[in-house]
Design a protein around this motif. Structure first.
Motif, PDB file in Angstrom:
ATOM      1  N   UNK A   1     -15.871 -24.074  18.947  1.00  0.00           N
ATOM      2  CA  UNK A   1     -15.502 -25.462  19.218  1.00  0.00           C
ATOM      3  C   UNK A   1     -15.570 -25.802  20.703  1.00  0.00           C
ATOM      4  N   UNK A   2     -15.918 -24.822  21.541  1.00  0.00           N
ATOM      5  CA  UNK A   2     -15.974 -25.056  22.982  1.00  0.00           C
ATOM      6  C   UNK A   2     -17.109 -26.008  23.322  1.00  0.00           C
ATOM      7  N   UNK A   3     -16.806 -26.930  24.212  1.00  0.00           N
ATOM      8  CA  UNK A   3     -17.808 -27.885  24.708  1.00  0.00           C
ATOM      9  C   UNK A   3     -17.477 -28.236  26.147  1.00  0.00           C
ATOM     10  N   UNK A   4     -18.454 -28.725  26.860  1.00  0.00           N
ATOM     11  CA  UNK A   4     -18.242 -29.312  28.170  1.00  0.00           C
ATOM     12  C   UNK A   4     -18.080 -30.808  27.938  1.00  0.00           C
ATOM     13  N   UNK A   5     -16.891 -31.330  28.199  1.00  0.00           N
ATOM     14  CA  UNK A   5     -16.598 -32.728  27.873  1.00  0.00           C
ATOM     15  C   UNK A   5     -17.577 -33.686  28.533  1.00  0.00           C
ATOM     16  N   UNK A   6     -18.092 -33.332  29.687  1.00  0.00           N
ATOM     17  CA  UNK A   6     -19.022 -34.225  30.381  1.00  0.00           C
ATOM     18  C   UNK A   6     -20.358 -34.346  29.659  1.00  0.00           C
ATOM     19  N   UNK A   7     -20.624 -33.459  28.712  1.00  0.00           N
ATOM     20  CA  UNK A   7     -21.893 -33.472  28.004  1.00  0.00           C
ATOM     21  C   UNK A   7     -21.777 -34.010  26.576  1.00  0.00           C
ATOM     22  N   UNK A   8     -20.563 -34.350  26.149  1.00  0.00           N
ATOM     23  CA  UNK A   8     -20.327 -34.775  24.774  1.00  0.00           C
ATOM     24  C   UNK A   8     -20.442 -36.295  24.645  1.00  0.00           C
ATOM     25  N   UNK A   9     -21.282 -36.731  23.726  1.00  0.00           N
ATOM     26  CA  UNK A   9     -21.337 -38.136  23.338  1.00  0.00           C
ATOM     27  C   UNK A   9     -20.529 -38.276  22.058  1.00  0.00           C
ATOM     28  N   UNK A  10     -19.627 -39.231  22.045  1.00  0.00           N
ATOM     29  CA  UNK A  10     -18.733 -39.444  20.915  1.00  0.00           C
ATOM     30  C   UNK A  10     -19.482 -40.163  19.796  1.00  0.00           C
TER      31      UNK A  10
ATOM     32  N   UNK B   1      -8.152 -33.958  30.414  1.00  0.00           N
ATOM     33  CA  UNK B   1      -9.416 -33.302  30.755  1.00  0.00           C
ATOM     34  C   UNK B   1      -9.730 -33.516  32.237  1.00  0.00           C
ATOM     35  N   UNK B   2      -9.995 -32.421  32.931  1.00  0.00           N
ATOM     36  CA  UNK B   2     -10.391 -32.485  34.332  1.00  0.00           C
ATOM     37  C   UNK B   2     -11.910 -32.436  34.420  1.00  0.00           C
ATOM     38  N   UNK B   3     -12.459 -33.141  35.376  1.00  0.00           N
ATOM     39  CA  UNK B   3     -13.899 -33.131  35.587  1.00  0.00           C
ATOM     40  C   UNK B   3     -14.200 -32.744  37.019  1.00  0.00           C
ATOM     41  N   UNK B   4     -15.245 -31.945  37.202  1.00  0.00           N
ATOM     42  CA  UNK B   4     -15.720 -31.594  38.530  1.00  0.00           C
ATOM     43  C   UNK B   4     -17.038 -32.274  38.782  1.00  0.00           C
ATOM     44  N   UNK B   5     -18.108 -31.596  38.477  1.00  0.00           N
ATOM     45  CA  UNK B   5     -19.447 -32.094  38.788  1.00  0.00           C
ATOM     46  C   UNK B   5     -19.923 -33.217  37.869  1.00  0.00           C
ATOM     47  N   UNK B   6     -19.455 -33.247  36.629  1.00  0.00           N
ATOM     48  CA  UNK B   6     -19.873 -34.205  35.598  1.00  0.00           C
ATOM     49  C   UNK B   6     -21.338 -34.058  35.181  1.00  0.00           C
ATOM     50  N   UNK B   7     -21.935 -32.914  35.512  1.00  0.00           N
ATOM     51  CA  UNK B   7     -23.323 -32.674  35.114  1.00  0.00           C
ATOM     52  C   UNK B   7     -23.480 -31.430  34.243  1.00  0.00           C
ATOM     53  N   UNK B   8     -22.389 -30.728  33.970  1.00  0.00           N
ATOM     54  CA  UNK B   8     -22.441 -29.576  33.086  1.00  0.00           C
ATOM     55  C   UNK B   8     -22.717 -28.252  33.762  1.00  0.00           C
ATOM     56  N   UNK B   9     -22.571 -28.171  35.081  1.00  0.00           N
ATOM     57  CA  UNK B   9     -22.867 -26.907  35.749  1.00  0.00           C
ATOM     58  C   UNK B   9     -21.647 -26.199  36.333  1.00  0.00           C
ATOM     59  N   UNK B  10     -20.477 -26.874  36.347  1.00  0.00           N
ATOM     60  CA  UNK B  10     -19.307 -26.237  36.967  1.00  0.00           C
ATOM     61  C   UNK B  10     -18.324 -25.662  35.952  1.00  0.00           C
ATOM     62  N   UNK B  11     -18.291 -26.187  34.731  1.00  0.00           N
ATOM     63  CA  UNK B  11     -17.379 -25.683  33.710  1.00  0.00           C
ATOM     64  C   UNK B  11     -15.962 -26.208  33.811  1.00  0.00           C
TER      65      UNK B  11
END
Length: 94
Positions: A76-85, A36-46
């Motif tokens: 099933x699509x999610x933004x990984x930066x917004x998911x709490x396990x 998983x790649x992360x950019x902004x980590x705030x849910x606005x970049x996708x």
């Protein structure tokens, strides 16, 4: 073992990792332990758009708005930066 969750990455070659219950994925996933790649980590970049299969809470309104724009037909699509396990999950790149 109920307070631990297994995060798997089928088809990626990355080994599963174990996280504590209610851990945010963006705080624990790195390029070394996940695809998983992360950019902004705030849910606005996708950047971290993934498919998540397993026990997760539904997306909040801001995440849902992004998901409708990025992957409207993928339940099933999610933004990984917004998911709490909150349980065992499988994660795949979209």
């Amino acid at each position: 073992m109920a307070d631990l969750c297994k995060i798997s990455f089928p088809g990626s070659g990355f080994e599963p990792i174990i996280l504590e219950f209610n851990t945010n994925l963006s705080e624990r996933l790195t390029i070394q332990n996940s695809p998983v790649l992360f950019g902004c980590r705030t849910g606005i970049c996708g950047t971290c758009l993934v498919e998540v299969v397993g026990d997760v809470l539904p997306p909040q309104a801001d995440e849902q708005e992004m998901l409708e724009a990025l992957a409207a037909n993928n339940p099933h699509a999610r933004l990984a930066c917004q998911v709490d396990v909150i349980g065992d999950v499988e994660i795949r790149r979209v």
